[in-house]
Design an enzyme around this catalytic site. Structure first.
Site, PDB file in Angstrom:
ATOM      1  N   SER A 198       0.876  -1.184   0.000  1.00 51.59           N
ATOM      2  CA  SER A 198       0.000   0.000   0.000  1.00 51.59           C
ATOM      3  C   SER A 198       0.904   1.223   0.000  1.00 51.59           C
ATOM      4  O   SER A 198       2.126   1.090   0.003  1.00 51.59           O
ATOM      5  CB  SER A 198      -0.842   0.090   1.257  1.00 51.59           C
ATOM      6  OG  SER A 198      -1.239  -1.152   1.672  1.00 51.59           O
ATOM      7  N   LYS A 252      -3.802   9.064  -8.922  1.00 52.53           N
ATOM      8  CA  LYS A 252      -4.157   7.868  -8.152  1.00 52.53           C
ATOM      9  C   LYS A 252      -5.595   7.500  -8.516  1.00 52.53           C
ATOM     10  O   LYS A 252      -6.534   8.252  -8.230  1.00 52.53           O
ATOM     11  CB  LYS A 252      -4.043   8.149  -6.655  1.00 52.53           C
ATOM     12  CG  LYS A 252      -4.204   6.907  -5.812  1.00 52.53           C
ATOM     13  CD  LYS A 252      -3.810   7.182  -4.387  1.00 52.53           C
ATOM     14  CE  LYS A 252      -3.759   5.915  -3.569  1.00 52.53           C
ATOM     15  NZ  LYS A 252      -5.043   5.235  -3.439  1.00 52.53           N
ATOM     16  N   ARG A 254      -5.905  -7.921  -5.236  1.00 54.23           N
ATOM     17  CA  ARG A 254      -4.879  -7.586  -4.256  1.00 54.23           C
ATOM     18  C   ARG A 254      -4.977  -8.465  -3.006  1.00 54.23           C
ATOM     19  O   ARG A 254      -3.978  -8.869  -2.442  1.00 54.23           O
ATOM     20  CB  ARG A 254      -5.059  -6.119  -3.864  1.00 54.23           C
ATOM     21  CG  ARG A 254      -4.060  -5.624  -2.913  1.00 54.23           C
ATOM     22  CD  ARG A 254      -4.285  -4.135  -2.682  1.00 54.23           C
ATOM     23  NE  ARG A 254      -3.242  -3.606  -1.850  1.00 54.23           N
ATOM     24  CZ  ARG A 254      -3.179  -3.756  -0.542  1.00 54.23           C
ATOM     25  NH1 ARG A 254      -4.127  -4.436   0.079  1.00 54.23           N
ATOM     26  NH2 ARG A 254      -2.195  -3.258   0.154  1.00 54.23           N
ATOM     27  N   LYS A 295       6.398   8.674  -6.969  1.00 57.64           N
ATOM     28  CA  LYS A 295       7.361   7.595  -6.739  1.00 57.64           C
ATOM     29  C   LYS A 295       8.749   8.024  -7.203  1.00 57.64           C
ATOM     30  O   LYS A 295       8.875   8.817  -8.143  1.00 57.64           O
ATOM     31  CB  LYS A 295       7.003   6.357  -7.571  1.00 57.64           C
ATOM     32  CG  LYS A 295       5.624   5.836  -7.364  1.00 57.64           C
ATOM     33  CD  LYS A 295       5.441   4.492  -8.039  1.00 57.64           C
ATOM     34  CE  LYS A 295       4.770   4.623  -9.379  1.00 57.64           C
ATOM     35  NZ  LYS A 295       4.164   3.383  -9.865  1.00 57.64           N
ATOM     36  N   CYS A 335     -31.316  41.442  20.752  1.00 59.38           N
ATOM     37  CA  CYS A 335     -29.959  41.453  20.197  1.00 59.38           C
ATOM     38  C   CYS A 335     -28.963  41.108  21.307  1.00 59.38           C
ATOM     39  O   CYS A 335     -29.002  41.725  22.376  1.00 59.38           O
ATOM     40  CB  CYS A 335     -29.667  42.836  19.615  1.00 59.38           C
ATOM     41  SG  CYS A 335     -27.929  43.057  19.221  1.00 59.38           S
ATOM     42  N   CYS A 385     -26.757  44.561  22.036  1.00 57.44           N
ATOM     43  CA  CYS A 385     -27.249  45.825  22.591  1.00 57.44           C
ATOM     44  C   CYS A 385     -28.589  45.668  23.300  1.00 57.44           C
ATOM     45  O   CYS A 385     -29.088  46.617  23.895  1.00 57.44           O
ATOM     46  CB  CYS A 385     -27.351  46.879  21.491  1.00 57.44           C
ATOM     47  SG  CYS A 385     -28.681  46.541  20.329  1.00 57.44           S
ATOM     48  N   CYS A 421     -25.893  49.816  17.531  1.00 53.61           N
ATOM     49  CA  CYS A 421     -25.531  48.546  18.171  1.00 53.61           C
ATOM     50  C   CYS A 421     -24.021  48.351  18.002  1.00 53.61           C
ATOM     51  O   CYS A 421     -23.500  48.513  16.904  1.00 53.61           O
ATOM     52  CB  CYS A 421     -26.313  47.418  17.509  1.00 53.61           C
ATOM     53  SG  CYS A 421     -25.739  45.787  17.974  1.00 53.61           S
TER      54      CYS A 421
HETATM   55  S1  IVH Z   1       1.682   2.732  -7.824  1.00 51.07           S
HETATM   56  C1  IVH Z   1       2.992   0.378  -3.585  1.00 51.07           C
HETATM   57  N1  IVH Z   1       0.075   4.167  -9.230  1.00 51.07           N
HETATM   58  O1  IVH Z   1      -3.186   2.847  -4.943  1.00 51.07           O
HETATM   59  C2  IVH Z   1       1.951   0.493  -4.574  1.00 51.07           C
HETATM   60  N2  IVH Z   1      -0.858   2.876  -7.498  1.00 51.07           N
HETATM   61  O2  IVH Z   1      -2.476   2.962  -2.021  1.00 51.07           O
HETATM   62  C3  IVH Z   1       2.351   1.469  -5.602  1.00 51.07           C
HETATM   63  N3  IVH Z   1      -3.288   3.114  -7.284  1.00 51.07           N
HETATM   64  O3  IVH Z   1      -2.503  -0.513  -4.327  1.00 51.07           O
HETATM   65  C4  IVH Z   1       1.374   1.488  -6.654  1.00 51.07           C
HETATM   66  N4  IVH Z   1      -3.559   4.518  -8.940  1.00 51.07           N
HETATM   67  O4  IVH Z   1      -4.078   0.011  -6.264  1.00 51.07           O
HETATM   68  C5  IVH Z   1       0.173   3.308  -8.228  1.00 51.07           C
HETATM   69  N5  IVH Z   1      -1.210   5.514 -10.583  1.00 51.07           N
HETATM   70  C6  IVH Z   1      -1.132   4.658  -9.596  1.00 51.07           C
HETATM   71  C7  IVH Z   1      -2.241   4.217  -8.863  1.00 51.07           C
HETATM   72  C8  IVH Z   1      -2.074   3.331  -7.809  1.00 51.07           C
HETATM   73  C9  IVH Z   1      -4.151   3.822  -7.999  1.00 51.07           C
HETATM   74  C10 IVH Z   1      -3.640   2.268  -6.129  1.00 51.07           C
HETATM   75  C11 IVH Z   1      -3.031   0.899  -6.194  1.00 51.07           C
HETATM   76  C12 IVH Z   1      -2.304   0.729  -4.903  1.00 51.07           C
HETATM   77  C13 IVH Z   1      -2.890   1.807  -4.055  1.00 51.07           C
HETATM   78  C14 IVH Z   1      -1.892   2.244  -3.032  1.00 51.07           C
END
Ligand code: IVH
Length: 673
Positions: free
Chosen positions: A83, A118, A139, A297, A415, A418, A439
């Site tokens: 995660s 994301k 997952r 990243k 009020c 006042c 007031c």
């Molecule tokens: S990179 C270590 N890129 O977000 C995991 N993840 O909170 C790195 N996710 O399990 C994953 N969009 O399911 C990556 N552009 C994106 C993403 C993404 C959604 C989700 C993914 C992961 C979770 C992590």
């Protein structure tokens, strides 16, 4: 909180959270936003931390995410599915960058950062052997997932065979793992729900939930009827050197036939990353799918791997989360605030709570009937919503969490400042008003408004100084400020000789203000600065405006019946007439308007960000003096959005949506010339 009341509160919180989960997962109904439910879980976890002996195994805080559903076979992931740790603001990203820079022994300006949206879907791993899809795995708990291959195969954007190309030939041999997100697009979700309603089926709660539920269906035929998409974000090989960076991974994924987000980019440095975040904050609602943030990243996979894993998350990546716009908190009290025009507005005093990046302690309740309609009581737990610059509002009370000690709010009859009897006007039934123009609440707000930037713009006459002058009985109204002498100010703690002289000079400088600013400064109900400009241009001097009838006033653009009546009422009141006479006695009177019209007549402008050559107020004044209108937000009436440094992303998004012309500072200045 003592143990007994904590225990009662814990039970109620668990019940409500479970209710939310049941509605969400079973009935596909959302009884509150996810952010509000998270806020409740946070409160529950806090109480359980204080009283650990009250934790039970069925508490929503004790839930372990994931797990394998019966009906699907279990598959161990070749590499754990991790995660991401969340970050919420610039300084948290800065701190993360400092940490990884130290751990990797690289200066921040040498770390390439790969940024992508994301996606809010369901993570899935696809295993290809010698170029052919062998397995699709959810997952699960990160170590073991569900074998959902048959369902995955129904998704059109999942290649059943990797596309062969010269540059990606390597990936067609041996095992190649592609990770990504399974998504349901917002539009598809809407039509699916429309259909469900027509078929008398309960609608689904949201796209992510629907995608996840669909993938876990045991019948692939049903899955194939639901429009799902796969977007890749990772490419894994046994030999790490095969994929040296994330940017390379995305390029290969595209060659292999996967859809990846086209906006994903590499940046160096915090400023560039923040810029990307801000841009997407405004544009994210235009994406086909939901997103709640960005993934950042380390691009170089050797560095990324070297940084390792802490707990469930890699050190080399974070998820930037856009601030949730809702949270839950408690109404400590309901007070009544008297505004400049006397309106008595009930305001909820809240237990301070963080929403969308700022601390919220107050929420407007608008008026008495709004409180009644929403049934908000003192002591209630409530959901509070705050978006952008909008004043925080209470969405709803959480009635299930009531203890019985909540109190119904009664609008006071007098009020609070006042003691005058509050009154209601026929034309404005919802609002109670304090009729007393002297007031204290009204006086200081009124004088402060007169001195404010858009009105007379008297430097140094802010809230604190106005209150100090009123308390010392040196002034009673705005006209009195012109009779102030430096020696009087110097008697007050707040002033020394220089500051006293400075303020008096600033006041004396504004004895012949432009008509529009003076009219606006009088603080007449419904008269904003733009209406004041339009009235000044039409009537040319204050006496003409004061003598005008509602009919002639209503001929001015933007002046309707309510505004016209408010003006006539103001100028007919003896109190206003006395104030104006006092201004005249001290030789304070607005300059008549001599020239009107100009090159910008009929054009609406909004400015976003900081301009280098002039302040906002100066720019607004220039626009108005050339006949244009200066607006605070982009709307249908806006012709131009002028962009300075650090513009607000929501204004740009709105301008793009409405196809409003965008000008940079140089283009804007050229128009003023
Ligand atoms: S990179 C270590 N890129 O977000 C995991 N993840 O909170 C790195 N996710 O399990 C994953 N969009 O399911 C990556 N552009 C994106 C993403 C993404 C959604 C989700 C993914 C992961 C979770 C992590």
């Amino acid at each position: 909180m003592n143990r007994d009341s904590a225990s009662q509160r814990i039970l109620k919180l668990r019940e409500l959270i479970n209710d939310y989960r049941y509605n969400y997962h079973v009935l596909n109904k959302s009884i509150m936003s996810e952010a509000a439910a998270d806020s409740l879980k946070h409160e529950l976890a806090g109480l359980e931390e204080l009283f650990p002996d009250l934790i039970t195994s069925d508490s929503p805080t004790q839930r372990v995410a994931g797990g394998v559903l019966p009906g699907f076979s279990e598959v161990a992931h070749r590499q754990r599915m991790l995660s991401l740790n969340d970050v919420f603001n610039r300084s948290e990203i800065e701190a993360w960058l400092a940490r990884i820079s130290k751990a990797a022994d690289l200066s921040v300006d040498r770390i390439e950062l790969f940024c992508d949206i994301k996606m809010d879907g369901l993570a899935c791993a696809l295993i290809y052997r010698d170029g052919l899809l062998e397995r699709g795995v959810t997952r699960g708990d990160g170590f073991v997932g569900e074998n959902v291959t048959a369902n995955i195969r129904t998704i059109d954007s999942v290649p059943l065979a990797l596309r062969s190309s010269k540059q990606a030939a390597l990936f067609l041999k041996g095992t190649t793992e592609v990770r990504g997100e399974i998504l349901m697009y917002k539009a598809d979700f809407e039509s699916l729900n429309e259909q469900r309603v027509k078929d008398n089926l309960p609608p689904f709660a949201n796209p992510r939930n629907t995608a996840a539920g669909t993938i876990r269906q045991l019948d692939p035929a049903l899955v194939s009827t639901r429009p799902l998409h796969f977007r890749a974000y990772d490419l894994i090989r046994e030999e790490p050197g095969d994929v040296p960076s994330y940017s390379y991974a995305y390029e290969m994924l595209r060659s292999l036939g996967f859809s990846v987000n086209p906006m994903a980019s590499v940046f160096i440095g915090l400023d560039r990353v923040m810029n990307f975040i801000d841009q997407w904050e405004a544009k994210r609602h235009r994406l086909d799918f939901n997103t709640d943030g960005l993934v950042i990243k380390v691009n170089d996979r050797t560095v990324y791997e070297k940084l390792g894993v802490v707990g469930k998350a890699p050190r080399g990546a974070v998820a930037y989360k856009y601030a949730a716009e809702q949270a839950t908190t408690r109404v400590k009290d309901i007070l009544v605030s008297i505004g400049r025009t006397g309106a008595a507005t009930p305001v909820a005093v809240l237990e301070p709570v963080q929403i969308a990046g700022s601390t919220v302690q107050m929420a407007t309740l608008h008026n008495e009937s709004e409180i009644e309609r929403k049934d908000i009581r003192i002591g209630d737990s409530v959901i509070v919503h705050k978006a952008g610059d909008i004043i925080p509002e209470i969405v709803q009370p959480l009635i299930q969490l009531r203890s019985g000690e909540e109190k119904v709010f009664k609008m006071p009859k007098i009020c609070p400042d006042c003691g005058s009897d509050l009154v209601k006007k026929k034309s404005d039934e919802a609002v109670w008003r304090c009729p007393n123009h002297s007031c204290p609440s009204r006086s200081w707000k009124q004088i402060q408004h007169y001195a404010s930037k858009e009105a007379l713009d008297i430097e140094g006459l802010g809230e604190k100084n106005v209150i100090a002058l009123l308390d010392a009985k040196l002034i009673k109204d705005a006209a009195d400020i012109y009779s102030l002498r430096p020696e009087q100010l110097m008697q007050l703690e707040r002033f020394a000789e220089i500051s006293a002289n400075k303020l008096i000079a600033a006041i004396q400088e504004k004895k012949q203000p432009p008509l529009a600013r003076f009219l606006y400064g009088l603080g007449i109900r419904h008269i904003g600065i733009q209406t004041a400009v339009d009235l000044a241009n039409k009537f040319k001097n204050l006496d003409a405006i004061a003598a005008a009838t509602t009919d002639s006033l209503a001929q001015v653009d933007g002046v309707g019946e309510i505004v016209a009546e408010s003006l006539v009422e103001y100028f007919s009141e003896p109190r206003s007439q006395q104030l104006l006479a006092k201004f005249k006695q001290t030789s304070v009177w607005p300059q008549p308007v001599t020239n009107t019209g100009g090159s910008l007549v009929g054009r609406g402008f909004v400015i976003s960000g900081t301009l280098n050559s002039l302040s906002r107020e100066e720019a607004a004044e220039k626009i108005r003096s050339l006949g244009g209108t200066f607006q605070s937000s982009v709307g249908k009436e806006t012709d131009y959005l002028v962009i300075g440094d650090n513009p607000g992303s929501s204004k740009i998004a709105k301008a793009n949506q409405l196809k409003t012309q965008i000008l940079n500072e140089a283009q804007f200045l050229a128009m003023l010339d």
